[in-house]
Scaffold this motif. Structure first.
Motif, short mmCIF file in Angstrom:
data_model
loop_
_atom_site.label_atom_id
_atom_site.label_comp_id
_atom_site.label_asym_id
_atom_site.label_seq_id
_atom_site.Cartn_x
_atom_site.Cartn_y
_atom_site.Cartn_z
N UNK B 82 16.06 4.36 -63.54
CA UNK B 82 15.41 3.50 -64.53
C UNK B 82 16.42 2.54 -65.14
N UNK B 83 17.52 3.08 -65.52
CA UNK B 83 18.55 2.22 -66.13
C UNK B 83 19.05 1.19 -65.15
N UNK B 84 19.31 1.64 -63.98
CA UNK B 84 19.85 0.71 -62.99
C UNK B 84 18.88 -0.43 -62.72
N UNK B 85 17.67 -0.05 -62.56
CA UNK B 85 16.68 -1.09 -62.27
C UNK B 85 16.57 -2.05 -63.44
N UNK B 86 16.61 -1.48 -64.60
CA UNK B 86 16.52 -2.34 -65.76
C UNK B 86 17.70 -3.29 -65.84
N UNK B 87 18.84 -2.78 -65.55
CA UNK B 87 20.03 -3.61 -65.65
C UNK B 87 20.11 -4.63 -64.54
N UNK B 88 19.89 -4.14 -63.39
CA UNK B 88 20.12 -5.04 -62.27
C UNK B 88 18.96 -5.98 -61.99
N UNK B 89 17.82 -5.41 -62.06
CA UNK B 89 16.69 -6.23 -61.67
C UNK B 89 15.77 -6.59 -62.80
N UNK B 90 15.92 -5.92 -63.83
CA UNK B 90 15.08 -6.18 -64.98
C UNK B 90 13.60 -6.15 -64.64
#
Lengths: 142, 671
Positions: B82-90
């Motif tokens: 979840x965090x990664x997606x939020x950070x990277x891809x928003x």
């Protein structure tokens, strides 16, 4: 024709008994509703997937229960997965037993875990057998 | 799965075609979800490993609109994904689990999940997941607006000097007006934009890296803005810029180490929360106000903008669609926000571009403008523009709305949704106060629309957008050729579209470690080809014609320009993200570099406008000023804004660099 009717009746009664005996809940019905012409064997497909996956988990849990001391965290984790899968197909009894098992894990009650697991295995096997028979008839009906 | 990207035709069928990536290690659940999502007419891609899912998201940056993930997975914790997606891809991420305990659900919230579903998941729950995509984009849009439009139109008109960004007085006003708006709309975050009303600084990846190395050199404890600034030695960067950025950075670090700052989101989130850039929040508030004041922006545009913002799906928490007519957002029929990218081209088709992939956004040029505005901290310009009294007043309310939400700095990379900086909400603010009512409208439109969606095609407010861009650009106030608005409207749509792209940008942004994501976005934006921008312009022009809101014509054009810039596809998104994330108007940073866009854009816009004045010719927009040069890719929104502004300026008058606003009585813009 008549045979078909018979089969249909048989099928209906098998299905009904699964619900009446508490093996299945409405989730199963939802799966049936998802089935359509594009996916005519959807329910069977999902149930098959479930049994393949859950059989593996049952074995894993069994092995873990043989260890001493019991690693409740791990057991809980496995059971969580198992429960999720069982819930998806609407396996009511098995789901209840999974929940119970997890509660024992949380409490660190090895005895309780073992006992519950036996019950779970039994109900799991029963449901599996019944569902397999059910799908057999379904298949016959064509 | 969906690669759609190019077709902008989603709007009519939205939410059908929503591209969902579902991740779950349980094959049974995965299959069931796939079937359910398929029944909802979404395009489903299933994946049973988190790492694989991340790869898929990275390689196909704009290939997905939303992610649904299980919490407990063997190879990676669902929250981490979840965090990664939020950070990277928003992208918006929905968590699901059989576990419904409060702690787990809370964890989902703090990590930025936009929703949490309890298994067994019902199809009814899945039917509505598209709302998260729209919301995110809308928020992004808002952010962009806010960040972009440093000055709201109603503030005193800023003289053209670019340098004059930090007018605390302005900011104060802006802030107030914005605040009002914000409060109304409950835009969360960003308060601090108002204090700093400087032109937004775009924290590009390089810049950020310089910043980080300076901080590391000094030692995180000893890193004070003054010293950091000295070490960085970046001309044009002010201590305040560094200070606010440092604040965000600190929050981010804190969050990384487990302590969540107020949001617990990624760095970006923090950013967005309090718009360090000041402009974000302020912009949105102001923009809208000004825009509203001008009344030009039709509610529709605002909605569109909002939709655009939504497209961005910035994880802006709490960015409710600003006053803008939320309903507009859903009136996608006209503008199709494309979930993916590739919209720009569509713009030219005379239809509002749906920036939001799949999300029809009815952003008219105004919205775009708004978007732009927010994106850029045009500084006084923005304000002025809006100030300039749009005759119509109707849009004002819209504008107001737009201004607020957007300023989320978060745009870029929030953990959960990493909202890529959407066009700064400044879009909303009517930069061109000059009589270019159209401009105002554009701005208004944009502001309004963009607030929520981010890139709604703001057809009318295109003019508005321009303003922010130029901030100093002096949008040729008087002569703003509103008549040509049609083009602007088109542009506006583009803007909206941009909102959509924002999302895409997010994916591009690969935060190096999370923090950077936002920065990356900017970089990405920069890299995005300018041509998107052009395309948008074209589309923009078309939209403008559609809207033909009277004045707006000229203004409208610009927005498209802006939009294009920001949104044309993922690239644009990046731009947008830059804009929004940074919340700072591109101008400020850009000053030196291409970002000078603001000015350029303004000019460009003007030229566009000019073209538009005659008619909104999308083509013109593109060929003229829309050049990519105007808006460096990374600007996304800012670019748009500047483009718009530029156009306006051109349209208004001549000179391309004649951005003086004298003609615009920005300060008059009633907020």
């Amino acid at each position: 024709m008549e045979r078909n009717q018979q089969l249909r009746r048989q099928l209906a009664s098998m299905r009904q008994s699964l619900f009446d005996q508490g093996h299945l809940d409405e989730q199963f019905i939802l799966l049936e509703e998802l089935q359509d012409d594009a996916n005519p064997n959807f329910v069977e497909e999902v149930v098959t997937l479930h049994y393949r996956d859950s059989a593996r988990l049952i074995t894993t849990i069994e092995r873990a229960l043989e260890k001493s001391p019991l690693d409740f965290n791990k057991l809980d984790g496995y059971m969580h997965q198992f429960k999720g899968s069982s819930t998806s197909i609407g396996a009511k009894k098995v789901k209840a037993e999974s929940t119970q098992f997890r509660e024992y894990c949380e409490a660190g009650n090895g005895e309780g875990c073992l006992k519950t697991f036996q019950l779970l295995k039994r109900d799991y096997a029963t449901l599996r057998r019944k569902l397999e028979a059910y799908f057999q008839v379904l298949l016959c009906m064509g | 799965m969906s690669t759609a990207s190019s077709s902008v035709t989603v709007s009519d069928q939205f939410p059908a075609g929503l591209r969902v990536l579902v991740v779950d290690d349980d094959p049974t659940c995965l299959r069931i979800l796939e079937k359910m999502l398929g029944t909802c007419l979404y395009e489903v891609t299933k994946c049973n490993r988190a790492e694989i899912a991340l790869d898929m998201l990275r390689t196909n940056k704009n290939g997905y609109d939303i992610v649904i993930s299980d919490v407990h997975m063997p190879d990676m914790d669902g929250f981490k994904l979840l965090e990664q997606v939020g950070l990277e891809m928003d992208l918006p991420v929905i968590m699901m689990s059989a576990d419904d305990s409060k702690q787990v659900v809370m964890k989902g919230v703090t990590h930025g999940a936009c929703d949490y579903l309890i298994k067994p998941v019902r199809i009814e729950a899945l039917k509505n997941i598209w709302q998260h995509v729209v919301r995110k984009r809308k928020n992004e849009w808002k952010d962009l607006e806010q960040s972009g439009s440093v000055e709201e139109g109603d503030r005193q008109p800023k003289p053209s000097e670019e340098a004059d960004y930090s007018s605390s007085a302005n900011e104060g006003n802006w802030r107030t007006s914005k605040r009002r708006k914000d409060e109304e709309e409950e835009i969360e975050e960003r308060d601090d934009t108002s204090t700093l009303k400087k032109p937004r600084v775009v924290w590009s990846v390089e810049l950020h890296q310089q910043f980080v190395s300076a901080v590391n050199q000094l030692g995180i404890d000893k890193a004070v803005p003054k010293k950091i600034l000295e070490l960085m030695n970046v001309p044009g960067l002010t201590r305040e810029n560094v200070a606010s950025h440092l604040q965000k950075y600190r929050l981010y670090l804190r969050r990384l180490s487990g302590v969540s700052p107020h949001q617990g989101n990624s760095f970006i989130s923090s950013h967005s929360q309090e718009p360090p850039y000041g402009s974000l929040s302020s912009l949105s508030g102001l923009d809208f106000q000004t825009l509203a004041a001008t009344g030009q922006i039709p509610a529709q545009s605002l909605a569109t903008l909002q939709a655009a913002g939504l497209a961005r799906s910035a994880a802006k928490p709490g960015l409710p669609m600003p006053l803008v007519d939320q309903r507009n957002i859903f009136s996608f029929d006209n503008q199709k926000l494309r979930f993916g990218e590739g919209q720009p081209q569509h713009m030219s088709s005379g239809k509002q571009m749906n920036l939001l992939h799949g999300i029809p956004t009815t952003m008219d040029s105004k919205q775009l403008v708004n978007l732009h505005h927010s994106a850029q901290s045009l500084g006084s310009l923005n304000m002025q523009a809006s100030a300039h009294g749009n005759p119509s007043g109707q849009s004002s309310p819209l504008l107001m709305q737009m201004a607020q939400p957007q300023s989320r700095g978060q745009i870029l990379t929030e953990t959960s949704g990493g909202q890529v900086p959407r066009l700064p909400t400044s879009v909303g603010h009517p930069i061109l106060s000059n009589g270019a009512a159209g401009a105002m409208l554009a701005i208004n439109g944009i502001g309004e629309n963009s607030r929520g969606t981010g890139y709604n095609s703001v057809s009318q407010t295109s003019s508005v957008l321009n303003f922010p861009l130029n901030h100093s650009a002096e949008l040729p106030g008087n002569s703003f050729p509103l008549g040509s608005t049609p083009g602007i409207s088109a542009g506006m749509s583009t803007l909206t579209t941009k909102g959509g792209f924002q999302e895409e940008i997010n994916s591009d942004i690969k935060g190096s470690g999370g923090f950077m994501p936002s920065y990356d976005i900017f970089n990405d934006l920069q890299q995005h080809k300018p041509h998107n921008w052009e395309l948008q312009n074209v589309g923009f022009a078309f939209d403008a014609s559609q809207h033909s809101n009277s004045l707006q014509a000229s203004v409208d054009v610009t927005p498209s320009v802006l939009v294009n810039q920001g949104y044309s596809s993922s690239q644009r998104n990046v731009q947008n993200s830059n804009v929004s994330a940074m919340g700072k108007p591109i101008f400020s940073v850009g000053e030196g570099s291409e970002h000078g866009i603001a000015l350029n854009v303004g000019q460009h816009l003007n030229s566009l406008l000019v073209d538009n004045s005659t008619r909104v010719k999308s083509e013109r927009v593109t060929d003229t000023s829309c050049q990519p040069t105007l808006l460096p890719q990374h600007f996304g929104q800012e670019d748009l804004m500047s483009a718009i502004l530029k156009q306006q300026q051109d349209g208004l008058g001549p000179a391309e660099n004649d951005f003086e606003f004298d003609g615009y009585s920005l300060d008059n813009i009633p907020v």
